[in-house]
Motif scaffolding. Structure first.
Motif, PDB file in Angstrom:
ATOM      1  N   SER A   1     -29.678  50.958 -40.341  1.00  0.00           N
ATOM      2  CA  SER A   1     -30.719  50.844 -41.357  1.00  0.00           C
ATOM      3  C   SER A   1     -30.061  50.821 -42.736  1.00  0.00           C
ATOM      4  O   SER A   1     -28.913  51.236 -42.911  1.00  0.00           O
ATOM      5  N   GLU A   2     -30.804  50.356 -43.734  1.00  0.00           N
ATOM      6  CA  GLU A   2     -30.276  50.274 -45.089  1.00  0.00           C
ATOM      7  C   GLU A   2     -29.829  51.637 -45.582  1.00  0.00           C
ATOM      8  O   GLU A   2     -28.793  51.764 -46.258  1.00  0.00           O
ATOM      9  N   LEU A   3     -30.574  52.681 -45.262  1.00  0.00           N
ATOM     10  CA  LEU A   3     -30.196  54.033 -45.682  1.00  0.00           C
ATOM     11  C   LEU A   3     -28.817  54.409 -45.141  1.00  0.00           C
ATOM     12  O   LEU A   3     -27.970  54.939 -45.873  1.00  0.00           O
ATOM     13  N   VAL A   4     -28.576  54.142 -43.861  1.00  0.00           N
ATOM     14  CA  VAL A   4     -27.286  54.467 -43.255  1.00  0.00           C
ATOM     15  C   VAL A   4     -26.187  53.609 -43.866  1.00  0.00           C
ATOM     16  O   VAL A   4     -25.081  54.095 -44.152  1.00  0.00           O
ATOM     17  N   ALA A   5     -26.481  52.339 -44.096  1.00  0.00           N
ATOM     18  CA  ALA A   5     -25.493  51.445 -44.698  1.00  0.00           C
ATOM     19  C   ALA A   5     -25.100  51.928 -46.094  1.00  0.00           C
ATOM     20  O   ALA A   5     -23.915  51.870 -46.473  1.00  0.00           O
ATOM     21  N   ARG A   6     -26.059  52.402 -46.873  1.00  0.00           N
ATOM     22  CA  ARG A   6     -25.735  52.911 -48.209  1.00  0.00           C
ATOM     23  C   ARG A   6     -24.859  54.149 -48.128  1.00  0.00           C
ATOM     24  O   ARG A   6     -23.936  54.326 -48.928  1.00  0.00           O
ATOM     25  N   CYS A   7     -25.137  55.026 -47.167  1.00  0.00           N
ATOM     26  CA  CYS A   7     -24.293  56.212 -47.000  1.00  0.00           C
ATOM     27  C   CYS A   7     -22.876  55.819 -46.603  1.00  0.00           C
ATOM     28  O   CYS A   7     -21.895  56.376 -47.107  1.00  0.00           O
ATOM     29  N   ARG A   8     -22.751  54.849 -45.709  1.00  0.00           N
ATOM     30  CA  ARG A   8     -21.417  54.399 -45.303  1.00  0.00           C
ATOM     31  C   ARG A   8     -20.670  53.788 -46.479  1.00  0.00           C
ATOM     32  O   ARG A   8     -19.471  54.047 -46.663  1.00  0.00           O
ATOM     33  N   ARG A   9     -21.362  52.958 -47.265  1.00  0.00           N
ATOM     34  CA  ARG A   9     -20.697  52.331 -48.409  1.00  0.00           C
ATOM     35  C   ARG A   9     -20.249  53.374 -49.433  1.00  0.00           C
ATOM     36  O   ARG A   9     -19.307  53.149 -50.196  1.00  0.00           O
ATOM     37  N   ALA A  10     -20.934  54.527 -49.446  1.00  0.00           N
ATOM     38  CA  ALA A  10     -20.541  55.620 -50.340  1.00  0.00           C
ATOM     39  C   ALA A  10     -19.429  56.475 -49.748  1.00  0.00           C
ATOM     40  O   ALA A  10     -18.979  57.424 -50.401  1.00  0.00           O
ATOM     41  N   GLY A  11     -18.985  56.152 -48.518  1.00  0.00           N
ATOM     42  CA  GLY A  11     -17.863  56.857 -47.915  1.00  0.00           C
ATOM     43  C   GLY A  11     -18.217  57.932 -46.915  1.00  0.00           C
ATOM     44  O   GLY A  11     -17.319  58.618 -46.405  1.00  0.00           O
ATOM     45  N   ALA A  12     -19.500  58.116 -46.599  1.00  0.00           N
ATOM     46  CA  ALA A  12     -19.902  59.150 -45.644  1.00  0.00           C
ATOM     47  C   ALA A  12     -19.451  58.792 -44.237  1.00  0.00           C
ATOM     48  O   ALA A  12     -19.313  57.615 -43.883  1.00  0.00           O
TER      49      ALA A  12
ATOM     50  N   VAL B   1     -27.284  57.913 -54.241  1.00  0.00           N
ATOM     51  CA  VAL B   1     -26.746  56.988 -53.237  1.00  0.00           C
ATOM     52  C   VAL B   1     -27.865  56.194 -52.564  1.00  0.00           C
ATOM     53  O   VAL B   1     -27.745  54.978 -52.339  1.00  0.00           O
ATOM     54  N   LEU B   2     -28.968  56.852 -52.262  1.00  0.00           N
ATOM     55  CA  LEU B   2     -30.019  56.242 -51.443  1.00  0.00           C
ATOM     56  C   LEU B   2     -31.073  55.484 -52.235  1.00  0.00           C
ATOM     57  O   LEU B   2     -31.722  54.581 -51.695  1.00  0.00           O
ATOM     58  N   ALA B   3     -31.286  55.843 -53.481  1.00  0.00           N
ATOM     59  CA  ALA B   3     -32.431  55.315 -54.231  1.00  0.00           C
ATOM     60  C   ALA B   3     -32.229  53.856 -54.618  1.00  0.00           C
ATOM     61  O   ALA B   3     -31.111  53.367 -54.748  1.00  0.00           O
ATOM     62  N   GLY B   4     -33.368  53.198 -54.803  1.00  0.00           N
ATOM     63  CA  GLY B   4     -33.361  51.823 -55.273  1.00  0.00           C
ATOM     64  C   GLY B   4     -33.954  50.885 -54.244  1.00  0.00           C
ATOM     65  O   GLY B   4     -33.603  50.940 -53.062  1.00  0.00           O
ATOM     66  N   PRO B   5     -34.866  50.012 -54.681  1.00  0.00           N
ATOM     67  CA  PRO B   5     -35.526  49.107 -53.744  1.00  0.00           C
ATOM     68  C   PRO B   5     -34.637  47.931 -53.349  1.00  0.00           C
ATOM     69  O   PRO B   5     -33.695  47.578 -54.061  1.00  0.00           O
TER      70      PRO B   5
ATOM     71  N   GLY C   1     -16.139  55.944 -52.268  1.00  0.00           N
ATOM     72  CA  GLY C   1     -17.407  56.222 -52.930  1.00  0.00           C
ATOM     73  C   GLY C   1     -17.618  57.698 -53.152  1.00  0.00           C
ATOM     74  O   GLY C   1     -16.763  58.533 -52.811  1.00  0.00           O
ATOM     75  N   PRO C   2     -18.776  58.077 -53.698  1.00  0.00           N
ATOM     76  CA  PRO C   2     -19.029  59.480 -54.046  1.00  0.00           C
ATOM     77  C   PRO C   2     -19.181  60.405 -52.848  1.00  0.00           C
ATOM     78  O   PRO C   2     -19.154  61.627 -53.014  1.00  0.00           O
ATOM     79  N   LEU C   3     -19.323  59.845 -51.628  1.00  0.00           N
ATOM     80  CA  LEU C   3     -19.435  60.669 -50.424  1.00  0.00           C
ATOM     81  C   LEU C   3     -18.207  60.518 -49.526  1.00  0.00           C
ATOM     82  O   LEU C   3     -18.263  60.871 -48.345  1.00  0.00           O
TER      83      LEU C   3
ATOM     84  N   ALA D   1     -21.614  69.028 -49.948  1.00  0.00           N
ATOM     85  CA  ALA D   1     -21.117  67.655 -49.955  1.00  0.00           C
ATOM     86  C   ALA D   1     -20.335  67.346 -51.222  1.00  0.00           C
ATOM     87  O   ALA D   1     -19.307  66.661 -51.176  1.00  0.00           O
ATOM     88  N   VAL D   2     -20.817  67.834 -52.365  1.00  0.00           N
ATOM     89  CA  VAL D   2     -20.127  67.589 -53.627  1.00  0.00           C
ATOM     90  C   VAL D   2     -18.721  68.185 -53.583  1.00  0.00           C
ATOM     91  O   VAL D   2     -17.731  67.536 -53.954  1.00  0.00           O
ATOM     92  N   ALA D   3     -18.611  69.423 -53.119  1.00  0.00           N
ATOM     93  CA  ALA D   3     -17.303  70.080 -53.047  1.00  0.00           C
ATOM     94  C   ALA D   3     -16.408  69.415 -52.012  1.00  0.00           C
ATOM     95  O   ALA D   3     -15.190  69.279 -52.215  1.00  0.00           O
ATOM     96  N   THR D   4     -16.988  68.987 -50.890  1.00  0.00           N
ATOM     97  CA  THR D   4     -16.200  68.320 -49.852  1.00  0.00           C
ATOM     98  C   THR D   4     -15.616  67.018 -50.370  1.00  0.00           C
ATOM     99  O   THR D   4     -14.416  66.734 -50.192  1.00  0.00           O
ATOM    100  N   ALA D   5     -16.451  66.205 -50.999  1.00  0.00           N
ATOM    101  CA  ALA D   5     -15.973  64.932 -51.533  1.00  0.00           C
ATOM    102  C   ALA D   5     -14.910  65.153 -52.607  1.00  0.00           C
ATOM    103  O   ALA D   5     -13.921  64.405 -52.684  1.00  0.00           O
TER     104      ALA D   5
END
Length: 466
Positions: free
Chosen positions: A97-108, A222-226, A60-62, A6-10
């Motif tokens: 879900s919040e997890l999916v939303a965070r991934c999308r906001r990061a560009g995944a 990307v995912l961590a944080g309450p 974002g980073p993804l 993922a790092v290399a792809t991004a």
């Protein structure tokens, strides 16, 4: 064959070496080629994903990284949310879900969802609803569970990273079976929102399965944080996890466990891999000392079972309420029904006793970290089983085999401590093995740094081409 992580792809998308549309099309092509053989992906959204790429992704980073999401406890808007169960086969997620939303906001780019055993209750991914997922290393073998679909997809190179969850080893068991890196974060590290799971959430957590340590660290950032209002949260890290993974772990005190009190027999291949990992740690300058566990796997299993069983009853009852009917004979698999009937009759005081016992197990296990920074053990007591070994039509067989699979992993769910499975060597059949490292609550940074050090010294391989 696996492609870039993922790092290399991004980085390639960011630097203009490729674009998100090409990366997405390549991932779709790999899924369409390999999924008929492996049955890892159960629902897709290819056209919607390509439309999102065409409309422009967040920077974002993804950005441009293709992602699959486990079909259990985490929703992708517009896709079925079945949990691998016939009872929920008609359910469709309305929101991410919040997890999916965070991934999308990061560009995944979310391409679909992956197979899981019914409601995550098996250490192998063989639901009646979708059929078994096959291990890319040997298609007669299990990919582990309950994140087996995600593990098979990443191991086969369909995507560089896939969401996974872990309530008793369900990230680490498939990681070991499929030759991947799998980190279960600390309790409360990743928010379960919007699904309220206070009881089961005490033992279950979300993260990803990856081929590299740096991908796991990036995704954890990307995912961590309450979210405000979460019932609990893990201690904040001293720095971003991607940075912590690049640091030297220093000289660690490592406790070596190769057996458990009243635990299952450990296969010689699994013990050999663990001792080889211990020797490598010593060569890297760490202090390794053999030690013994203060917990019994059967006690941990009973405690965890009550906490997750109470939530299972609530989940099934909620599904029946939405359908407006009683439970039918073919709604759930035989093993799930046994658990449902047993925990439906559970007195409330037993739940309280399980919560108390979970805290006691935490203190008992935590005492080891007065002497050690990290604990090392096999991930699995036995090598990857054949498909059909963990048969949900035979509850007694499931109890017997599943307890062997989770003997070394489940304690870190009950205690909330982070633990990771690191690929290390192969068994006598040439299939991958994993070794497990665990740290005190909040210790993901130490684990990631150690894993990166091990990855550099003993890099892990890819499945042979079919």
């Amino acid at each position: 064959m696996r492609g870039p992580d993922a790092v290399a792809t991004a980085a390639a998308v960011r630097d203009g070496e490729t674009d998100a549309h090409a990366v997405t099309e390549q991932a779709i092509a790999r899924i369409e080629k390999d999924n008929p053989r492996l049955n890892a992906v159960v629902h897709t959204r290819f056209e919607a994903a390509l439309a999102e790429v065409a409309a422009g992704l967040p920077d974002g980073p993804l950005r441009g990284v293709p992602l699959l999401v486990k079909d259990l406890g985490t929703d992708v808007a517009g896709l079925p949310a079945t949990g691998g169960s016939r009872l929920f086969a008609g359910a469709t997620a309305r929101h991410d879900s919040e997890l999916v939303a965070r991934c999308r906001r990061a560009g995944a780019v979310v391409l679909g969802t992956t197979n899981t055993p019914e409601l995550g209750l098996n250490a192998s991914t063989e639901p009646a609803l979708f059929g078994p997922t096959r291990n890319p290393w040997d298609t007669d073998r299990s990919p582990g569970g309950s994140s087996g679909g995600s593990a098979a997809a990443v191991a086969a190179g369909m995507v560089p990273v896939a969401h996974a969850s872990d309530g008793g080893g369900s990230i680490r068991i498939p990681a070991a079976a499929c030759g991947l890196f799998g980190l279960k974060p600390s309790r409360g590290r990743v928010s379960p929102a919007p699904r309220p799971t206070t009881l089961s959430g005490l033992v279950s957590g979300h993260h990803v399965l990856t081929t590299t340590v740096r991908d796991s660290a990036l995704l954890l950032d990307v995912l961590a944080g309450p979210l405000p209002g979460d019932a609990y949260a893990a201690p904040a890290p001293a720095a971003p996890f991607a940075e912590l993974a690049r640091r030297t772990p220093g000289r660690l005190r490592i406790g070596l466990l190769t057996a458990l009190p009243a635990g299952p027999d450990v296969h010689p291949d699994c013990e050999r891999a663990t001792r080889a990992a211990a020797l490598l740690c010593e060569r890297l300058g760490h202090d390794v000392t053999e030690t013994s566990a203060r917990y019994r796997p059967d006690d941990v299993g009973r405690t965890s079972g009550v906490l997750m069983g109470a939530d299972l009853v609530a989940q099934i009852d909620a599904g029946l309420d939405r359908l407006g009917r009683p439970l039918a004979d073919d709604d759930i698999e035989p093993f799930t029904r046994v658990l449902y009937e047993a925990y439906r009759a559970l007195p409330a005081a037993d739940v309280s006793r399980a919560l108390r016992r979970a805290q006691e197990i935490g203190w008992e296990t935590g005492a080891a970290f007065d002497r050690f920074d990290v604990l090392l053990s096999p991930t699995l007591a036995q090598p990857t089983p054949l498909l059909g070994t963990l048969d949900t039509a035979d509850p007694e067989s499931i109890y017997r085999h599943a307890s062997v699979c989770s003997a070394f992993t489940s304690v870190y769910n009950v205690t909330g401590m982070p633990a990771m499975s690191v690929p290390f060597g192969h068994d006598s059949r040439g299939l991958p093995l994993g070794v497990q490292f665990a740290a005190p609550l909040g210790g993901e940074g130490v684990l990631l740094a150690l894993a990166a050090q091990l990855e550099g010294e003993a890099p892990w391989g890819t499945p042979p081409a079919p």
